[in-house]
Design a protein around this motif. Structure first.
Motif, PDB file in Angstrom:
ATOM      1  N   VAL A  44      -9.218  -7.807   9.953  1.00 12.13           N
ATOM      2  CA  VAL A  44     -10.201  -6.995   8.966  1.00 12.13           C
ATOM      3  C   VAL A  44      -9.161  -6.659   7.584  1.00 12.13           C
ATOM      4  CG1 VAL A  44     -11.582  -5.322   8.308  1.00 12.13           C
ATOM      5  CG2 VAL A  44     -12.226  -6.695  10.306  1.00 12.13           C
ATOM      6  N   GLY A  45      -8.205  -5.863   8.188  1.00 19.42           N
ATOM      7  CA  GLY A  45      -7.107  -5.331   7.266  1.00 19.42           C
ATOM      8  C   GLY A  45      -6.603  -6.346   6.375  1.00 19.42           C
ATOM      9  N   THR A  46      -6.222  -7.434   7.034  1.00 18.81           N
ATOM     10  CA  THR A  46      -5.556  -8.606   6.265  1.00 18.81           C
ATOM     11  C   THR A  46      -6.461  -9.196   5.219  1.00 18.81           C
ATOM     12  OG1 THR A  46      -4.311  -9.267   8.262  1.00 18.81           O
ATOM     13  CG2 THR A  46      -4.619 -11.031   6.513  1.00 18.81           C
ATOM     14  N   VAL A  47      -7.777  -9.132   5.618  1.00 20.38           N
ATOM     15  CA  VAL A  47      -8.663  -9.867   4.576  1.00 20.38           C
ATOM     16  C   VAL A  47      -9.094  -8.691   3.361  1.00 20.38           C
ATOM     17  CG1 VAL A  47     -11.357 -10.434   4.323  1.00 20.38           C
ATOM     18  CG2 VAL A  47      -9.907 -11.229   6.389  1.00 20.38           C
ATOM     19  N   ILE A  48      -9.260  -7.470   3.828  1.00 16.78           N
ATOM     20  CA  ILE A  48      -9.561  -6.377   2.837  1.00 16.78           C
ATOM     21  C   ILE A  48      -7.837  -6.076   1.844  1.00 16.78           C
ATOM     22  CG2 ILE A  48      -9.765  -3.890   2.682  1.00 16.78           C
ATOM     23  CD1 ILE A  48     -11.730  -4.032   5.064  1.00 16.78           C
ATOM     24  N   GLY A  49      -7.138  -6.301   2.454  1.00 20.06           N
ATOM     25  CA  GLY A  49      -5.716  -6.054   1.632  1.00 20.06           C
ATOM     26  C   GLY A  49      -5.677  -7.386   0.832  1.00 20.06           C
ATOM     27  N   GLY A  50      -6.163  -8.551   1.078  1.00 19.28           N
ATOM     28  CA  GLY A  50      -6.006  -9.504   0.309  1.00 19.28           C
ATOM     29  C   GLY A  50      -7.072  -9.615  -0.985  1.00 19.28           C
ATOM     30  N   LEU A  51      -8.276  -9.057  -0.639  1.00 18.10           N
ATOM     31  CA  LEU A  51      -9.136  -8.871  -1.756  1.00 18.10           C
ATOM     32  C   LEU A  51      -8.795  -7.655  -2.676  1.00 18.10           C
ATOM     33  CD1 LEU A  51     -12.678  -9.027   0.487  1.00 18.10           C
ATOM     34  CD2 LEU A  51     -11.741 -10.568  -1.300  1.00 18.10           C
ATOM     35  N   ALA A  52      -7.982  -6.530  -2.065  1.00 26.47           N
ATOM     36  CA  ALA A  52      -7.601  -5.848  -2.929  1.00 26.47           C
ATOM     37  C   ALA A  52      -6.633  -6.151  -3.842  1.00 26.47           C
ATOM     38  CB  ALA A  52      -6.814  -4.504  -1.953  1.00 26.47           C
ATOM     39  N   TRP A  53      -5.664  -6.992  -3.413  1.00 27.44           N
ATOM     40  CA  TRP A  53      -4.519  -7.802  -4.090  1.00 27.44           C
ATOM     41  C   TRP A  53      -5.174  -8.504  -5.301  1.00 27.44           C
ATOM     42  CZ3 TRP A  53      -2.860 -12.843  -4.996  1.00 27.44           C
ATOM     43  CH2 TRP A  53      -1.591 -12.754  -5.507  1.00 27.44           C
ATOM     44  N   LEU A  90      -8.293  -8.292  -6.539  1.00 24.35           N
ATOM     45  CA  LEU A  90      -9.321  -7.587  -7.320  1.00 24.35           C
ATOM     46  C   LEU A  90      -8.435  -6.456  -8.300  1.00 24.35           C
ATOM     47  CD1 LEU A  90     -12.007  -6.599  -4.966  1.00 24.35           C
ATOM     48  CD2 LEU A  90     -12.080  -8.277  -6.834  1.00 24.35           C
ATOM     49  N   THR A  91      -7.178  -6.374  -7.813  1.00 24.47           N
ATOM     50  CA  THR A  91      -6.356  -5.640  -8.600  1.00 24.47           C
ATOM     51  C   THR A  91      -5.231  -6.516  -9.429  1.00 24.47           C
ATOM     52  OG1 THR A  91      -4.764  -5.322  -6.794  1.00 24.47           O
ATOM     53  CG2 THR A  91      -6.621  -3.564  -7.280  1.00 24.47           C
ATOM     54  N   LEU A  92      -5.613  -7.591  -9.566  1.00 22.22           N
ATOM     55  CA  LEU A  92      -4.935  -8.652 -10.259  1.00 22.22           C
ATOM     56  C   LEU A  92      -3.356  -8.721  -9.674  1.00 22.22           C
ATOM     57  CD1 LEU A  92      -6.354  -8.043 -13.988  1.00 22.22           C
ATOM     58  CD2 LEU A  92      -7.014  -9.769 -12.152  1.00 22.22           C
ATOM     59  N   GLY A  93      -3.230  -8.713  -8.314  1.00 22.19           N
ATOM     60  CA  GLY A  93      -1.950  -9.117  -8.048  1.00 22.19           C
ATOM     61  C   GLY A  93      -1.191  -7.784  -7.896  1.00 22.19           C
ATOM     62  N   ASP A  94      -1.652  -6.502  -7.586  1.00 21.34           N
ATOM     63  CA  ASP A  94      -0.927  -5.348  -7.409  1.00 21.34           C
ATOM     64  C   ASP A  94      -0.557  -5.111  -6.175  1.00 21.34           C
ATOM     65  OD1 ASP A  94       0.158  -2.881  -7.573  1.00 21.34           O
ATOM     66  OD2 ASP A  94      -1.475  -1.791  -7.890  1.00 21.34           O
ATOM     67  N   THR A  95       0.585  -5.469  -5.618  1.00 17.55           N
ATOM     68  CA  THR A  95       1.304  -5.532  -4.356  1.00 17.55           C
ATOM     69  C   THR A  95       1.143  -4.163  -3.680  1.00 17.55           C
ATOM     70  OG1 THR A  95       2.691  -7.349  -4.991  1.00 17.55           O
ATOM     71  CG2 THR A  95       3.094  -6.485  -2.803  1.00 17.55           C
ATOM     72  N   ASP A  96       1.331  -3.191  -4.245  1.00 15.55           N
ATOM     73  CA  ASP A  96       1.518  -1.813  -3.822  1.00 15.55           C
ATOM     74  C   ASP A  96      -0.037  -1.427  -3.300  1.00 15.55           C
ATOM     75  OD1 ASP A  96       4.186  -1.294  -4.398  1.00 15.55           O
ATOM     76  OD2 ASP A  96       3.741  -0.347  -6.371  1.00 15.55           O
ATOM     77  N   THR A  97      -1.277  -1.907  -3.882  1.00 12.28           N
ATOM     78  CA  THR A  97      -2.470  -1.431  -3.510  1.00 12.28           C
ATOM     79  C   THR A  97      -2.533  -2.617  -2.055  1.00 12.28           C
ATOM     80  OG1 THR A  97      -3.190  -1.319  -5.634  1.00 12.28           O
ATOM     81  CG2 THR A  97      -4.957  -1.577  -3.984  1.00 12.28           C
ATOM     82  N   ALA A  98      -2.092  -3.591  -2.188  1.00 14.57           N
ATOM     83  CA  ALA A  98      -2.539  -4.422  -1.117  1.00 14.57           C
ATOM     84  C   ALA A  98      -1.614  -3.908   0.178  1.00 14.57           C
ATOM     85  CB  ALA A  98      -2.216  -5.752  -1.286  1.00 14.57           C
ATOM     86  N   GLU A 109       0.093  -2.113   5.489  1.00 13.64           N
ATOM     87  CA  GLU A 109       0.903  -1.470   6.401  1.00 13.64           C
ATOM     88  C   GLU A 109       0.387  -0.582   7.318  1.00 13.64           C
ATOM     89  OE1 GLU A 109       3.244   0.917   4.003  1.00 13.64           O
ATOM     90  OE2 GLU A 109       4.691  -0.860   3.248  1.00 13.64           O
ATOM     91  N   PRO A 110      -0.784   0.014   7.150  1.00 15.80           N
ATOM     92  CA  PRO A 110      -1.528   0.746   8.439  1.00 15.80           C
ATOM     93  C   PRO A 110      -2.206  -0.140   9.378  1.00 15.80           C
ATOM     94  CG  PRO A 110      -2.473   1.343   6.261  1.00 15.80           C
ATOM     95  CD  PRO A 110      -1.307   0.589   5.884  1.00 15.80           C
ATOM     96  N   THR A 111      -2.762  -1.512   8.786  1.00 16.26           N
ATOM     97  CA  THR A 111      -3.565  -2.116   9.575  1.00 16.26           C
ATOM     98  C   THR A 111      -2.862  -3.194  10.470  1.00 16.26           C
ATOM     99  OG1 THR A 111      -4.237  -3.828   7.572  1.00 16.26           O
ATOM    100  CG2 THR A 111      -5.922  -1.715   8.159  1.00 16.26           C
ATOM    101  N   LEU A 112      -1.758  -3.547   9.672  1.00 20.02           N
ATOM    102  CA  LEU A 112      -0.902  -4.712  10.247  1.00 20.02           C
ATOM    103  C   LEU A 112       0.327  -4.151  11.329  1.00 20.02           C
ATOM    104  CD1 LEU A 112      -0.869  -7.417   7.516  1.00 20.02           C
ATOM    105  CD2 LEU A 112      -1.982  -7.324   9.752  1.00 20.02           C
TER     106      LEU A 112
END
Length: 141
Positions: A69-78, A80-88, A93-96
Motif C-alpha cells: 500500500v505504501g508503494t502504491v501511495i508513494g507512487g501516486l504522490a510522486w 501527483l506532485t509532478l515528480g517530487d521525489t521528497d514527497t514520495a 521510507e516509513p512504509t518500505l
C-alpha cells in the motif's frame, strides 16, 4: 451432486499431519540453537522458536500489505506532485523500511521490532552540519 463427500476426514488428517510435521521440524531445528546458547534450556529455545514462527505467520503478511500500500501511495504522490521525489520518499521510507521478519532476538528484547521505517536524518550528518555552522558563526578576536 448432493451426495455425501467421502474425502472429508482425509482433509483433516492431512492438516493434522502437516501441523505435526511442522512442529517436529521446529523442535528439531531448535536443538542446535540450544547447544550454542548454554544459558537457555531446550524448552526455552524451542518456545522462542515456535513463538517466532507463530508471530511471523501474522506479521509477514501484514508487513507486506503495509509495504505494498505504501508503494502504491508513494507512487501516486510522486505522480501527483509532478515528480517530487521528497514527497514520495516521505511515504516510501516509513512504509518500505523496518523489519520484514521477526527474529528470536527481537522476541527476547535484544533487538527492536520496527514495523515502520524511520524518517529521521542520520545523526552523524546532523552533528557534522552543526559543527560546520558553528565554525562559520564564530568570530575570531
Amino acid at each position: 451432486m448432493g451426495g455425501v463427500s467421502r474425502g472429508g476426514s482425509r482433509g483433516w488428517l492431512r492438516v493434522v499431519a502437516v501441523v505435526v510435521i511442522l512442529n517436529l521440524t521446529l523442535l528439531l531445528a531448535a536443538g542446535p540453537a540450544a547447544a550454542r546458547e548454554q544459558e537457555e534450556g531446550f524448552f526455552e529455545t524451542a518456545g522462542i522458536g515456535l513463538g517466532t514462527a507463530l508471530v511471523n505467520v501474522l506479521y509477514i503478511p501484514a508487513k507486506f500489505a503495509y509495504a505494498t500500500v505504501g508503494t502504491v501511495i508513494g507512487g501516486l504522490a510522486w505522480v501527483l506532485t509532478l515528480g517530487d521525489t521528497d514527497t514520495a520518499m516521505g511515504v516510501w521510507e516509513p512504509t518500505l523500511g523496518g523489519s520484514y521478519v521477526v527474529t528470536p532476538k527481537m522476541l527476547r528484547g535484544d533487538e527492536p521490532i520496527e514495523f515502520s521505517g524511520t524518517t529521521e536524518p542520520v545523526k552523524n550528518n546532523v552533528v557534522e552540519e552543526k559543527v560546520k555552522i558553528k565554525e562559520y558563526d564564530t568570530v575570531t578576536p
